[in-house]
Design a protein around this motif. Sequence first.
Motif, PDB file in Angstrom:
ATOM      1  N   GLY A 101      47.017  43.706  59.745  1.00 31.88           N
ATOM      2  CA  GLY A 101      48.339  44.245  60.020  1.00 31.88           C
ATOM      3  C   GLY A 101      49.040  44.806  58.795  1.00 31.88           C
ATOM      4  N   ALA A 102      48.357  44.866  57.698  1.00 31.74           N
ATOM      5  CA  ALA A 102      48.920  45.384  56.453  1.00 31.74           C
ATOM      6  C   ALA A 102      47.752  45.929  55.622  1.00 31.74           C
ATOM      7  CB  ALA A 102      49.646  44.275  55.695  1.00 31.74           C
ATOM      8  N   PRO A 103      48.060  46.696  54.588  1.00 32.35           N
ATOM      9  CA  PRO A 103      46.976  47.186  53.732  1.00 32.35           C
ATOM     10  C   PRO A 103      46.166  46.022  53.160  1.00 32.35           C
ATOM     11  CG  PRO A 103      49.011  48.339  53.234  1.00 32.35           C
ATOM     12  CD  PRO A 103      49.369  47.222  54.167  1.00 32.35           C
ATOM     13  N   VAL A 104      44.876  46.232  53.032  1.00 29.32           N
ATOM     14  CA  VAL A 104      43.971  45.208  52.514  1.00 29.32           C
ATOM     15  C   VAL A 104      43.257  45.771  51.295  1.00 29.32           C
ATOM     16  CG1 VAL A 104      42.023  43.706  53.057  1.00 29.32           C
ATOM     17  CG2 VAL A 104      43.629  44.338  54.851  1.00 29.32           C
ATOM     18  N   CYS A 106      40.276  45.970  48.475  1.00 31.31           N
ATOM     19  CA  CYS A 106      38.823  45.905  48.626  1.00 31.31           C
ATOM     20  C   CYS A 106      38.298  44.494  48.389  1.00 31.31           C
ATOM     21  CB  CYS A 106      38.144  46.888  47.673  1.00 31.31           C
ATOM     22  SG  CYS A 106      38.500  48.602  48.082  1.00 31.31           S
ATOM     23  N   LYS A 107      38.817  43.828  47.373  1.00 29.75           N
ATOM     24  CA  LYS A 107      38.364  42.469  47.084  1.00 29.75           C
ATOM     25  C   LYS A 107      38.721  41.526  48.228  1.00 29.75           C
ATOM     26  CE  LYS A 107      38.255  39.103  43.349  1.00 29.75           C
ATOM     27  NZ  LYS A 107      38.653  38.825  41.976  1.00 29.75           N
ATOM     28  N   GLN A 108      39.913  41.703  48.800  1.00 28.52           N
ATOM     29  CA  GLN A 108      40.309  40.883  49.944  1.00 28.52           C
ATOM     30  C   GLN A 108      39.393  41.156  51.134  1.00 28.52           C
ATOM     31  OE1 GLN A 108      44.303  42.371  50.218  1.00 28.52           O
ATOM     32  NE2 GLN A 108      45.192  40.525  49.269  1.00 28.52           N
ATOM     33  N   MET A 109      39.038  42.406  51.343  1.00 26.63           N
ATOM     34  CA  MET A 109      38.156  42.747  52.455  1.00 26.63           C
ATOM     35  C   MET A 109      36.793  42.093  52.263  1.00 26.63           C
ATOM     36  SD  MET A 109      37.684  44.139  55.354  1.00 26.63           S
ATOM     37  CE  MET A 109      39.149  45.125  55.556  1.00 26.63           C
ATOM     38  N   CYS A 110      36.285  42.097  51.044  1.00 30.55           N
ATOM     39  CA  CYS A 110      35.003  41.445  50.767  1.00 30.55           C
ATOM     40  C   CYS A 110      35.086  39.955  51.092  1.00 30.55           C
ATOM     41  CB  CYS A 110      34.597  41.651  49.308  1.00 30.55           C
ATOM     42  SG  CYS A 110      34.113  43.339  48.921  1.00 30.55           S
ATOM     43  N   GLU A 111      36.209  39.334  50.730  1.00 28.61           N
ATOM     44  CA  GLU A 111      36.398  37.915  51.046  1.00 28.61           C
ATOM     45  C   GLU A 111      36.429  37.706  52.558  1.00 28.61           C
ATOM     46  OE1 GLU A 111      40.031  37.112  48.982  1.00 28.61           O
ATOM     47  OE2 GLU A 111      39.012  36.727  47.075  1.00 28.61           O
ATOM     48  N   ARG A 112      37.163  38.555  53.262  1.00 28.72           N
ATOM     49  CA  ARG A 112      37.288  38.419  54.716  1.00 28.72           C
ATOM     50  C   ARG A 112      35.946  38.584  55.413  1.00 28.72           C
ATOM     51  NH1 ARG A 112      43.106  39.762  56.465  1.00 28.72           N
ATOM     52  NH2 ARG A 112      42.223  39.729  58.558  1.00 28.72           N
ATOM     53  N   LEU A 113      35.110  39.463  54.873  1.00 34.85           N
ATOM     54  CA  LEU A 113      33.803  39.711  55.477  1.00 34.85           C
ATOM     55  C   LEU A 113      32.739  38.741  54.989  1.00 34.85           C
ATOM     56  CD1 LEU A 113      33.781  43.607  55.334  1.00 34.85           C
ATOM     57  CD2 LEU A 113      34.205  42.170  57.326  1.00 34.85           C
ATOM     58  N   GLY A 114      33.074  37.968  53.942  1.00 37.16           N
ATOM     59  CA  GLY A 114      32.133  36.989  53.415  1.00 37.16           C
ATOM     60  C   GLY A 114      30.945  37.598  52.693  1.00 37.16           C
ATOM     61  N   ILE A 115      31.158  38.716  52.036  1.00 35.75           N
ATOM     62  CA  ILE A 115      30.036  39.370  51.343  1.00 35.75           C
ATOM     63  C   ILE A 115      30.060  39.153  49.838  1.00 35.75           C
ATOM     64  CG2 ILE A 115      29.722  41.128  53.108  1.00 35.75           C
ATOM     65  CD1 ILE A 115      31.201  43.089  51.330  1.00 35.75           C
ATOM     66  N   GLY A 116      31.006  38.355  49.352  1.00 34.13           N
ATOM     67  CA  GLY A 116      31.076  38.098  47.922  1.00 34.13           C
ATOM     68  C   GLY A 116      32.053  39.033  47.235  1.00 34.13           C
ATOM     69  N   THR A 117      32.508  38.615  46.066  1.00 34.65           N
ATOM     70  CA  THR A 117      33.517  39.402  45.355  1.00 34.65           C
ATOM     71  C   THR A 117      33.036  39.867  43.981  1.00 34.65           C
ATOM     72  OG1 THR A 117      34.517  37.360  44.513  1.00 34.65           O
ATOM     73  CG2 THR A 117      35.433  38.283  46.549  1.00 34.65           C
ATOM     74  N   GLU A 118      31.722  39.938  43.826  1.00 37.34           N
ATOM     75  CA  GLU A 118      31.201  40.468  42.572  1.00 37.34           C
ATOM     76  C   GLU A 118      31.642  41.921  42.453  1.00 37.34           C
ATOM     77  OE1 GLU A 118      28.602  39.420  44.914  1.00 37.34           O
ATOM     78  OE2 GLU A 118      28.971  37.377  44.275  1.00 37.34           O
ATOM     79  N   PRO A 119      31.817  42.410  41.235  1.00 29.83           N
ATOM     80  CA  PRO A 119      32.278  43.797  41.056  1.00 29.83           C
ATOM     81  C   PRO A 119      31.453  44.825  41.818  1.00 29.83           C
ATOM     82  CG  PRO A 119      32.361  42.646  38.966  1.00 29.83           C
ATOM     83  CD  PRO A 119      31.714  41.712  39.937  1.00 29.83           C
ATOM     84  N   ARG A 120      30.134  44.653  41.867  1.00 26.17           N
ATOM     85  CA  ARG A 120      29.312  45.642  42.577  1.00 26.17           C
ATOM     86  C   ARG A 120      29.611  45.646  44.071  1.00 26.17           C
ATOM     87  NH1 ARG A 120      24.323  43.489  44.674  1.00 26.17           N
ATOM     88  NH2 ARG A 120      24.218  41.257  44.262  1.00 26.17           N
ATOM     89  N   LYS A 121      29.920  44.479  44.641  1.00 25.22           N
ATOM     90  CA  LYS A 121      30.248  44.390  46.068  1.00 25.22           C
ATOM     91  C   LYS A 121      31.631  45.033  46.328  1.00 25.22           C
ATOM     92  CE  LYS A 121      26.826  41.514  47.176  1.00 25.22           C
ATOM     93  NZ  LYS A 121      25.990  41.403  48.317  1.00 25.22           N
ATOM     94  N   VAL A 122      32.578  44.754  45.442  1.00 19.06           N
ATOM     95  CA  VAL A 122      33.921  45.309  45.606  1.00 19.06           C
ATOM     96  C   VAL A 122      33.890  46.832  45.480  1.00 19.06           C
ATOM     97  CG1 VAL A 122      36.266  45.361  44.656  1.00 19.06           C
ATOM     98  CG2 VAL A 122      35.042  43.184  44.829  1.00 19.06           C
ATOM     99  N   GLU A 123      33.137  47.336  44.515  1.00 19.62           N
ATOM    100  CA  GLU A 123      33.028  48.783  44.342  1.00 19.62           C
ATOM    101  C   GLU A 123      32.309  49.441  45.505  1.00 19.62           C
ATOM    102  OE1 GLU A 123      34.707  50.638  42.163  1.00 19.62           O
ATOM    103  OE2 GLU A 123      35.576  48.742  41.563  1.00 19.62           O
ATOM    104  N   ALA A 124      31.321  48.767  46.064  1.00 22.10           N
ATOM    105  CA  ALA A 124      30.640  49.305  47.252  1.00 22.10           C
ATOM    106  C   ALA A 124      31.606  49.365  48.428  1.00 22.10           C
ATOM    107  CB  ALA A 124      29.426  48.441  47.601  1.00 22.10           C
ATOM    108  N   MET A 125      32.457  48.365  48.558  1.00 23.65           N
ATOM    109  CA  MET A 125      33.459  48.367  49.636  1.00 23.65           C
ATOM    110  C   MET A 125      34.437  49.516  49.413  1.00 23.65           C
ATOM    111  SD  MET A 125      34.705  47.128  52.395  1.00 23.65           S
ATOM    112  CE  MET A 125      33.675  45.693  52.555  1.00 23.65           C
ATOM    113  N   ARG A 126      34.825  49.738  48.172  1.00 23.80           N
ATOM    114  CA  ARG A 126      35.754  50.815  47.863  1.00 23.80           C
ATOM    115  C   ARG A 126      35.144  52.165  48.252  1.00 23.80           C
ATOM    116  NH1 ARG A 126      39.401  49.599  44.587  1.00 23.80           N
ATOM    117  NH2 ARG A 126      38.115  48.264  43.287  1.00 23.80           N
ATOM    118  N   ALA A 127      33.877  52.318  47.975  1.00 20.27           N
ATOM    119  CA  ALA A 127      33.186  53.579  48.299  1.00 20.27           C
ATOM    120  C   ALA A 127      33.132  53.770  49.792  1.00 20.27           C
ATOM    121  CB  ALA A 127      31.780  53.579  47.722  1.00 20.27           C
TER     122      ALA A 127
END
Length: 127
Positions: A101-104, A106-127
Amino acid sequence: MEPILERINARRAQLAEQAELLGRQLAEVEDELARVAAAGQVVTQLLAEDEAAEPGGGGSDSATAAVAEPGRVVPYRKDASGPADLSAEYQRVLQEVAEAGAPVRCKQMCERLGIGTEPRKVEAMRA
């Protein structure tokens, strides 16, 4: 002086042999490249024919867009009829954003999806 000329001639013969071998290898690779390109064209044509033969065919869908542009995961907006054209992973991201219900971030999205918050995962989510 004669031993130097012999060494030069021997080296010339060695390089000529190596050039011939590389030429044969290059020809083999070029032949394989041509076969793969032809196979890709045939598959694309067959898929287009299958789509045209389907009832209501002739329109563009995400499967056709993926064939037309290999490696493309998300269809172009003009080719998509809605979120259902997206992969399950992308649909889940959209669902998480809608539930937030609000902007999320990338790091928060990774946490919500349970894929980890390593920089490579966060940057992949951003892409």
